[in-house]
Design an enzyme around this catalytic site. Structure first.
Site, mmCIF file in Angstrom:
data_model
loop_
_atom_site.group_PDB
_atom_site.id
_atom_site.type_symbol
_atom_site.label_atom_id
_atom_site.label_comp_id
_atom_site.label_asym_id
_atom_site.label_seq_id
_atom_site.Cartn_x
_atom_site.Cartn_y
_atom_site.Cartn_z
ATOM 1 N N GLY A 103 0.772 -1.235 0.000
ATOM 2 C CA GLY A 103 0.000 0.000 0.000
ATOM 3 C C GLY A 103 0.802 1.282 0.000
ATOM 4 O O GLY A 103 0.397 2.271 -0.597
ATOM 5 N N ASP B 8 -4.786 3.014 10.619
ATOM 6 C CA ASP B 8 -6.150 2.586 10.901
ATOM 7 C C ASP B 8 -6.217 2.164 12.369
ATOM 8 O O ASP B 8 -6.315 3.006 13.245
ATOM 9 C CB ASP B 8 -6.508 1.438 9.958
ATOM 10 C CG ASP B 8 -7.989 1.298 9.698
ATOM 11 O OD1 ASP B 8 -8.793 1.719 10.543
ATOM 12 O OD2 ASP B 8 -8.349 0.751 8.649
ATOM 13 N N LYS C 29 -6.720 7.845 10.165
ATOM 14 C CA LYS C 29 -8.158 7.837 10.416
ATOM 15 C C LYS C 29 -8.453 8.351 11.820
ATOM 16 O O LYS C 29 -7.697 8.107 12.755
ATOM 17 C CB LYS C 29 -8.733 6.443 10.221
ATOM 18 C CG LYS C 29 -8.780 6.033 8.765
ATOM 19 C CD LYS C 29 -9.573 4.774 8.597
ATOM 20 C CE LYS C 29 -9.628 4.356 7.149
ATOM 21 N NZ LYS C 29 -10.353 3.077 7.024
ATOM 22 N N ASP D 248 -6.401 0.061 -0.800
ATOM 23 C CA ASP D 248 -7.098 -0.901 -1.656
ATOM 24 C C ASP D 248 -8.321 -1.496 -0.989
ATOM 25 O O ASP D 248 -8.511 -1.380 0.221
ATOM 26 C CB ASP D 248 -6.146 -2.041 -2.037
ATOM 27 C CG ASP D 248 -5.883 -2.978 -0.873
ATOM 28 O OD1 ASP D 248 -6.243 -4.167 -0.986
ATOM 29 O OD2 ASP D 248 -5.330 -2.542 0.162
ATOM 30 N N ARG E 92 -5.718 0.512 -5.954
ATOM 31 C CA ARG E 92 -4.462 1.106 -5.485
ATOM 32 C C ARG E 92 -3.917 2.155 -6.448
ATOM 33 O O ARG E 92 -3.236 3.078 -6.035
ATOM 34 C CB ARG E 92 -3.381 0.032 -5.300
ATOM 35 C CG ARG E 92 -3.581 -0.870 -4.111
ATOM 36 C CD ARG E 92 -2.304 -1.689 -3.869
ATOM 37 N NE ARG E 92 -2.509 -2.834 -3.013
ATOM 38 C CZ ARG E 92 -2.478 -2.805 -1.688
ATOM 39 N NH1 ARG E 92 -2.276 -1.674 -1.057
ATOM 40 N NH2 ARG E 92 -2.654 -3.911 -0.994
#
Length: 168
Positions: free
Chosen positions: A38, A96, A124, A153, A159
């Protein structure tokens, strides 16, 4: 799909992050470690925005399967450059739960890194009782929505989008 951050906004923010990181690490040897897959687009743009020569390496760590966090990071590769004595900057696309980034940071600390800091494209807005609370540098802060694009993704799709969007 709702576009949250445009390609232009991303480019501007990465240029700013590059200046901040350049000032912070000036005079040090820096190793930027991209968490794959990522972080690839973010790390590629970020290392070009850093104003001095730096080492670059990658590590593959996974904690998501079928669009859900497993809560247990799995190392699929290790650094090619030994981390001992190095200033490591972990680059990831999203913070996250914070479990993966915290686990990777501890992994490099235990292997003798001189320092380990973190930079993420998106952090986030959510509590992280079991993970890294905040990155040292953050591109953008976003609500807790499922984001895709610019490395993010959904089961390996999206992506390559040049922007960051939220799936509806």
């Amino acid at each position: 799909m709702d576009i949250i951050y445009s390609a232009g906004e991303i480019a501007n923010r990465i240029a700013q992050l590059g200046r901040e990181i350049t000032e912070f690490y000036r005079g040090e040897e820096l190793t930027v470690v991209a968490l794959m897959n990522g972080a690839l687009p973010f790390a590629a743009d970020l290392i070009r925005a850093i104003g001095f020569d730096c080492y670059v390496d990658t590590v593959s760590v996974a904690s998501y399967r079928n669009c859900r966090s497993t809560g247990e990071p799995e190392f699929r590769s290790t650094l090619k450059i030994p981390p001992s004595g190095r200033h490591i900057l972990l680059a990831d696309e999203v913070l996250d739960s914070g479990v993966t980034l915290q686990c990777v940071a501890e992994y490099f600390r235990r292997r003798g890194a001189a320092s380990v800091r973190t930079v993420v494209m998106v952090e986030k807005e959510l509590p992280r009782p079991n993970g890294l609370a905040h990155a040292d540098w953050t591109g953008f802060t976003a609500p807790d929505r499922y984001l895709v694009g610019y490395g993010l993704d959904a089961d390996e799709h999206y992506r390559n989008l040049p922007y960051i969007a939220a799936l509806n």
